[in-house]
Scaffold this motif. Structure first.
Motif, PDB file in Angstrom:
ATOM      1  N   LYS A  45     -60.767 -40.401   2.717  1.00 27.89           N
ATOM      2  CA  LYS A  45     -59.929 -40.552   3.397  1.00 27.89           C
ATOM      3  C   LYS A  45     -59.675 -38.570   3.620  1.00 27.89           C
ATOM      4  O   LYS A  45     -59.100 -38.717   4.984  1.00 27.89           O
ATOM      5  N   VAL A  46     -60.622 -37.729   3.725  1.00 28.63           N
ATOM      6  CA  VAL A  46     -60.924 -36.682   4.201  1.00 28.63           C
ATOM      7  C   VAL A  46     -61.383 -36.952   5.823  1.00 28.63           C
ATOM      8  O   VAL A  46     -60.984 -36.188   6.638  1.00 28.63           O
ATOM      9  N   ILE A  47     -62.410 -37.313   6.227  1.00 24.53           N
ATOM     10  CA  ILE A  47     -62.618 -37.472   7.145  1.00 24.53           C
ATOM     11  C   ILE A  47     -62.136 -38.646   7.878  1.00 24.53           C
ATOM     12  O   ILE A  47     -62.185 -37.888   8.943  1.00 24.53           O
ATOM     13  N   SER A  48     -60.953 -39.618   7.674  1.00 23.41           N
ATOM     14  CA  SER A  48     -60.345 -40.400   8.263  1.00 23.41           C
ATOM     15  C   SER A  48     -59.222 -38.943   8.075  1.00 23.41           C
ATOM     16  O   SER A  48     -58.362 -39.588   8.991  1.00 23.41           O
ATOM     17  N   ALA A  49     -58.530 -37.666   7.927  1.00 20.05           N
ATOM     18  CA  ALA A  49     -58.004 -37.088   7.835  1.00 20.05           C
ATOM     19  C   ALA A  49     -56.632 -38.383   7.615  1.00 20.05           C
ATOM     20  O   ALA A  49     -54.952 -37.485   7.458  1.00 20.05           O
ATOM     21  N   ARG A  50     -57.231 -38.516   6.281  1.00 24.04           N
ATOM     22  CA  ARG A  50     -55.811 -38.499   5.087  1.00 24.04           C
ATOM     23  C   ARG A  50     -55.370 -38.406   4.795  1.00 24.04           C
ATOM     24  O   ARG A  50     -55.252 -39.088   2.917  1.00 24.04           O
ATOM     25  N   GLU A  51     -55.345 -37.084   4.483  1.00 25.40           N
ATOM     26  CA  GLU A  51     -55.055 -36.439   3.099  1.00 25.40           C
ATOM     27  C   GLU A  51     -53.771 -36.820   2.976  1.00 25.40           C
ATOM     28  O   GLU A  51     -53.158 -36.009   4.160  1.00 25.40           O
ATOM     29  N   ILE A  52     -53.299 -35.461   2.183  1.00 28.03           N
ATOM     30  CA  ILE A  52     -51.966 -35.822   1.523  1.00 28.03           C
ATOM     31  C   ILE A  52     -51.732 -34.302   0.830  1.00 28.03           C
ATOM     32  O   ILE A  52     -52.410 -34.126  -0.253  1.00 28.03           O
ATOM     33  N   THR A  53     -50.661 -33.927   0.330  1.00 28.60           N
ATOM     34  CA  THR A  53     -50.347 -33.454  -1.089  1.00 28.60           C
ATOM     35  C   THR A  53     -49.598 -34.275  -2.004  1.00 28.60           C
ATOM     36  O   THR A  53     -49.499 -35.188  -1.699  1.00 28.60           O
ATOM     37  N   GLU A  54     -49.461 -33.681  -2.985  1.00 25.01           N
ATOM     38  CA  GLU A  54     -48.907 -34.356  -4.380  1.00 25.01           C
ATOM     39  C   GLU A  54     -47.488 -34.392  -4.779  1.00 25.01           C
ATOM     40  O   GLU A  54     -47.272 -35.825  -5.298  1.00 25.01           O
ATOM     41  N   ASN A  55     -47.088 -34.393  -3.396  1.00 28.53           N
ATOM     42  CA  ASN A  55     -45.414 -34.528  -2.948  1.00 28.53           C
ATOM     43  C   ASN A  55     -45.246 -36.166  -2.247  1.00 28.53           C
ATOM     44  O   ASN A  55     -45.666 -35.180  -1.069  1.00 28.53           O
ATOM     45  N   PRO A  56     -45.137 -36.721  -2.509  1.00 22.77           N
ATOM     46  CA  PRO A  56     -45.089 -37.742  -1.303  1.00 22.77           C
ATOM     47  C   PRO A  56     -43.646 -37.580  -0.813  1.00 22.77           C
ATOM     48  O   PRO A  56     -44.140 -37.686   0.283  1.00 22.77           O
ATOM     49  N   ALA A  57     -43.017 -36.631  -0.748  1.00 28.47           N
ATOM     50  CA  ALA A  57     -41.835 -36.628   0.723  1.00 28.47           C
ATOM     51  C   ALA A  57     -42.560 -35.830   1.309  1.00 28.47           C
ATOM     52  O   ALA A  57     -42.392 -35.761   2.560  1.00 28.47           O
ATOM     53  N   GLN A  58     -43.659 -35.403   1.420  1.00 22.53           N
ATOM     54  CA  GLN A  58     -44.121 -34.186   2.046  1.00 22.53           C
ATOM     55  C   GLN A  58     -44.916 -35.112   3.324  1.00 22.53           C
ATOM     56  O   GLN A  58     -45.708 -34.277   4.223  1.00 22.53           O
ATOM     57  N   SER A  59     -45.220 -36.285   2.915  1.00 26.77           N
ATOM     58  CA  SER A  59     -46.324 -36.606   3.497  1.00 26.77           C
ATOM     59  C   SER A  59     -45.938 -38.674   3.565  1.00 26.77           C
ATOM     60  O   SER A  59     -45.728 -39.486   2.646  1.00 26.77           O
ATOM     61  N   GLY A  60     -46.202 -39.216   4.907  1.00 23.28           N
ATOM     62  CA  GLY A  60     -46.012 -40.629   4.437  1.00 23.28           C
ATOM     63  C   GLY A  60     -43.870 -41.481   5.085  1.00 23.28           C
ATOM     64  O   GLY A  60     -43.964 -41.862   4.121  1.00 23.28           O
ATOM     65  N   GLY A  61     -43.152 -39.744   4.624  1.00 26.46           N
ATOM     66  CA  GLY A  61     -41.903 -39.674   4.718  1.00 26.46           C
ATOM     67  C   GLY A  61     -41.971 -40.696   3.179  1.00 26.46           C
ATOM     68  O   GLY A  61     -40.723 -41.259   3.041  1.00 26.46           O
ATOM     69  N   GLY A  62     -42.422 -40.350   1.868  1.00 29.06           N
ATOM     70  CA  GLY A  62     -42.184 -40.948   1.054  1.00 29.06           C
ATOM     71  C   GLY A  62     -42.179 -42.166   0.201  1.00 29.06           C
ATOM     72  O   GLY A  62     -41.468 -42.911  -0.572  1.00 29.06           O
ATOM     73  N   ASN A  63     -43.043 -43.400   1.787  1.00 29.18           N
ATOM     74  CA  ASN A  63     -43.575 -44.397   1.377  1.00 29.18           C
ATOM     75  C   ASN A  63     -44.412 -44.763   0.276  1.00 29.18           C
ATOM     76  O   ASN A  63     -45.414 -43.893   0.059  1.00 29.18           O
ATOM     77  N   PRO A  64     -43.866 -45.725  -0.606  1.00 28.41           N
ATOM     78  CA  PRO A  64     -44.952 -45.542  -1.627  1.00 28.41           C
ATOM     79  C   PRO A  64     -46.018 -46.933  -1.584  1.00 28.41           C
ATOM     80  O   PRO A  64     -46.959 -45.799  -2.612  1.00 28.41           O
TER      81      PRO A  64
END
Length: 264
Positions: free
Chosen positions: A197-216
């Motif tokens: 996921k690092v090399i595919s640029a799919r890193e997020i923070t530990e707060n889901p609301a900051q990435s993916g719109g809070g999508n579970p």
């Protein structure tokens, strides 16, 4: 020419009905979900990028890639043992490592191709053909092929070293690779999926609301952001692939294998 014949025979083995059905289901599931999502979304509320992220990460990476790698990686040797053809295989006038390499190459090409086609179909289902470049699939495709190589090496080693490797492989995928990346702290560093996921640029923070719109779905499929440099991720994945592939070929060259009456 003999290596091409070995590869051609190995590729034919990948089209066995049971495996072919599994591959087709895993290939088509994400694009079918993408089409359904698009049709059922209210007009004006459909955001292709969000849907793409919500499907590719949890389904193509975490399901299709890992399951196909388990099935084809462990099956390189186990299918010969179960089919009672291992004795015939090892009496061929080729070094054992060349036989194993040809069969692994066929498995690697199959997993990489199936997951790549699945991602392309998801992109086509969500975007117009003229806007397909907006999906940003290039990094995902590169990561999927690297994942096919790395996971393939791990499961090939399991297949050459242990009886019933499919069972252990599924335990690794649905246990270790599912739970460890979600643990707090540095645990995610011991998961192959983290580096993919690092090399595919799919890193997020530990707060889901900051990435993916809070999508579970998206939050569940992604690991905490450990700020791992992309070059480090490449080095670790390549090292795992090289070590496991070399170990598997050495073990296969020296170990004796006998047919087994029961199946996985």
């Amino acid at each position: 020419m003999s290596d091409l014949l070995l590869l051609a025979n190995a590729l034919r083995d990948t089209f066995r009905p049971r495996r072919l059905i599994i591959a087709l289901i895993l290939l088509l599931l994400p694009p079918v979900l993408a089409v359904g999502w698009r049709l059922l979304s209210p007009r004006g509320a459909f955001v292709p990028g969000d849907v793409y992220d919500s499907l590719v990460s949890p389904f193509v990476f975490s399901v299709s890639l890992t399951i196909l790698s388990v099935v084809y990686g462990t099956g390189v040797v186990s299918q010969e043992i179960e089919g009672k053809t291992i004795v015939y295989l090892l009496t061929r006038p080729f070094p054992r490592w060349r036989i194993l390499l040809a069969k692994f190459t066929a498995a690697f090409l199959t997993v990489g191709t199936v997951t790549t086609v699945s991602v392309l179909l998801v992109g086509l289902a969500l975007y117009e053909p003229s806007r397909l470049a907006e999906a940003g699939m290039e990094a995902d495709i590169v990561a999927l092929w690297m994942g096919a190589l790395t996971y393939g090496g791990v499961f090939l080693l399991l297949g050459t070293a242990l009886p019933r490797p499919l069972t252990y492989g599924l335990m690794f995928v649905f246990g270790w690779e599912t739970v460890v990346p979600k643990l707090p702290g540095e645990f995610a560093r011991v998961s192959i999926m983290t580096y993919l996921k690092v090399i595919s640029a799919r890193e997020i923070t530990e707060n889901p609301a900051q990435s993916g719109g809070g999508n579970p779905l998206l939050a569940f499929a992604q690991a905490p952001n450990l700020e791992i440099p992309v070059p480090d991720a490449w080095r670790i994945l390549i090292a795992v692939a090289v070590v496991t592939l070399i170990a598997a070929h050495v073990l296969f060259s020296v170990r004796e294998y006998i047919p087994r009456d029961d199946s996985e």
